[in-house]
Design an enzyme around this catalytic site. Structure first.
Site, PDB file in Angstrom:
ATOM      1  N   GLU A 255       1.026  -0.761   0.148  1.00  0.00           N
ATOM      2  CA  GLU A 255       0.097   0.256  -0.280  1.00  0.00           C
ATOM      3  C   GLU A 255       1.017   1.477   0.090  1.00  0.00           C
ATOM      4  OE1 GLU A 255      -3.337   0.085  -0.694  1.00  0.00           O
ATOM      5  OE2 GLU A 255      -3.476  -2.404  -0.032  1.00  0.00           O
ATOM      6  N   CYS A 289      -2.631   9.100   2.429  1.00  0.00           N
ATOM      7  CA  CYS A 289      -1.897   8.427   1.517  1.00  0.00           C
ATOM      8  C   CYS A 289      -3.364   8.707   0.526  1.00  0.00           C
ATOM      9  CB  CYS A 289      -1.700   7.119   1.094  1.00  0.00           C
ATOM     10  SG  CYS A 289      -2.929   6.417   1.410  1.00  0.00           S
TER      11      CYS A 289
END
Ligand code: NAD
Length: 484
Positions: A255, A289
């Site tokens: 990720e 993110c």
């Protein structure tokens, strides 16, 4: 300010059900980014801690794989309940080590607890399938089994969410875990590990180690027992792990970074979306993110949008996250602040215009950076090309849907994207053509425990969250019976 200690606040490595205070006689100071004070010192492990953690997890796996998913669920749910019970106290620790506002930390702890609840249930639904065979005397079925020991390396920006997302799925699937949280925010992860321990997780199933990340990454890669590494962090380190895994064949879930575009069409309530844009951009001081990053605003409404953003930015109160008035905290470290400062300066040199902020501060202590609004004309500007990970909002204009989509997709990243429009056709075309793992239409949180979270292009590999997140920690096995 030192956190008050209670019995369940024990900041240590956690191996084979034991809390290990000191490894290799080294300690590490956790720093409060709002004050630059030491929060506490923690043991800093080494290669041996990682090897011990893996050995403990091997034994833990032998036990956990045989625990019925319904019984696993009871333990994971008990841990979730403890997190909810201790939330007020624990969220303050998260603020101390991360700098984020208390309300954000409380929200994050709730989500972390809910991950354990959700995967406790999802573990019961680790269904296989029966495949009708082309021969009458043959029977085929596929089962999904837990992979084994999982190495979990996580980033600092969500000290509770990042570990919980990965640990809950891995444990729910029946794997054991050796976790290496970020050295910048290990305390929150240690508290979660403590909740699992207090909830009765068998020894060795959940292990947490600290130490030099590069060394630990290599030890995990090189151990044949570590069947998978789940990594949340930068694309740079993700690539290092991919290089290593190409030799060791370790499975990876990655990720990674993002650079989310936000397409704002002219049919929206401009003032409202502009104000919401600032709130979304400044969540965790932009260190998210899926943070909305590149604002691509229709030229008809651009001036009004910029004015409304400026007005909202002027009202933002930044400060210590424990102060209830604080809306935005500091950046995590000086190096992060320097990085933001460099991106802003390079963007200005490349033709960007500051419309608000643009500087470090306020105050002489803490790694603060002003909310910053930049107007740019060209998509090759650094603030449009790089992941910013800070409170900087670049705005560029577009004319047609095609041009907007072209600008949005012009990035090596593919994590989240956002579209604001009241036109159904525009929203359908945009959502289908955006090259991102998540598209938010008229919303700022395109994610949920129950839905897949993953990045396209250089933003990742595999998925967290949802049923896909559980499957990431299982291997499929075909069982084929002949001569029936
Ligand atoms: P980072 O890659 O520097 O560190 C992440 C983790 O990896 C930390 O635990 C760190 O100690 C460890 N690490 C560092 N070097 C390593 C090495 N050589 N081998 C193994 N592990 C190593 O990232 P960061 O600065 O902590 O986090 C910010 C980045 O994380 C941003 O790019 C952000 O977008 C990304 N992120 C992505 C997601 C997502 O779900 N896609 C979520 C949060 C953060």
């Amino acid at each position: 300010m030192k956190p008050d200690r209670t019995d369940h606040q024990d900041f240590s490595q956690f191996i084979g059900g034991r809390r290990l205070k000191i490894a290799a006689n080294q300690t590490y100071s956790v720093i409060n980014p709002a004050t630059e004070d030491v929060v506490t010192d923690i043991p800093f492990g080494d290669k041996d801690s990682c090897l011990e953690g893996i050995a403990a997890a091997e034994k833990g796996f032998m036990v956990w794989r045989n625990v019925n998913p319904f019984d696993r669920a009871l333990i994971l749910k008990r841990a979730a309940a403890l997190m909810h019970e201790r939330l007020d106290e624990y969220a303050k620790i998260t603020v101390l080590e991360s700098g984020k506002p208390l309300t954000e930390a409380i929200g994050e702890w709730k989500v972390a607890a809910n991950f354990f609840e959700w995967y406790a249930e999802e573990g019961k639904r680790n269904y296989g399938r029966v495949i009708p065979a082309s021969r009458n005397n043959k029977r085929m079925s596929v089962i999904q089994q837990p992979m084994g020991v999982v190495g979990a390396i996580t980033a600092w920006n969500f000290p509770a969410y990042n570990p919980a997302r990965c640990w809950a799925a891995a444990l729910g699937a029946g794997c054991s875990v050796v976790a290496k949280p970020s050295e910048l925010t290990p305390l929150t992860a240690m508290l979660i590990a403590g909740c699992l321990h207090d909830a009765g997780i068998p020894d060795g199933v959940m292990n947490l180690i600290t130490g030099d990340p590069a060394v630990i990454g290599q030890v995990m890669l090189q151990s044949p027992s570590v069947r998978k590494i789940s990594f949340t962090g930068s694309t740079r380190v993700g690539k290092i792990l991919m290089d290593g895994a190409s030799v060791t064949h370790t499975r990876l879930s990655l990720e990674l970074g993002g650079s989310a575009p936000v397409l704002v069409f002219p049919d929206v309530d401009v003032d409202q979306i502009a104000a919401e844009s600032v709130t979304a951009k400044l969540r965790n001081a932009g260190q998210v993110c899926i943070a909305p990053q590149r604002y691509i605003v229709h030229e008809e409404i651009a001036e009004r949008f910029l004015q409304a953003v400026k007005k909202k930015m002027q009202s933002i109160i930044s400060g210590n996250g424990l102060d209830p008035k604080t809306e935005m905290g500091p950046l995590i470290r000086e190096v992060q602040r320097e990085n933001i400062d460099r991106i802003v300066k390079n963007s200005l040199a490349a033709g960007a215009e500051v419309q608000f902020g643009g500087h470090k501060g306020p105050g002489s202590k803490g790694f603060f950076f002003e909310p910053t609004l930049l107007r740019i004309n060209q998509a090759d500007n650094p603030c449009f090309q790089q992941e910013i990970f800070g409170p900087v909002m670049p705005v560029i204009t577009f004319h047609t849907l095609e041009e907007g989509l072209m600008l949005a997709n012009q990035t090596p990243y593919g994590l989240a994207s956002y579209v604001f429009t009241n036109d159904l056709k525009t929203s359908v075309h945009a959502s289908e053509k955006l090259e991102f793992g998540m598209v938010g239409i008229n919303e700022w949180y395109p994610q949920a425990y129950e839905a897949p979270f993953g990045g396209w292009k250089q933003s990742g590999l595999g998925y967290e969250c949802g049923p896909e997140g559980l499957t990431e920690y299982t291997e499929k096995k075909l069982i084929s019976i002949g001569g029936v």
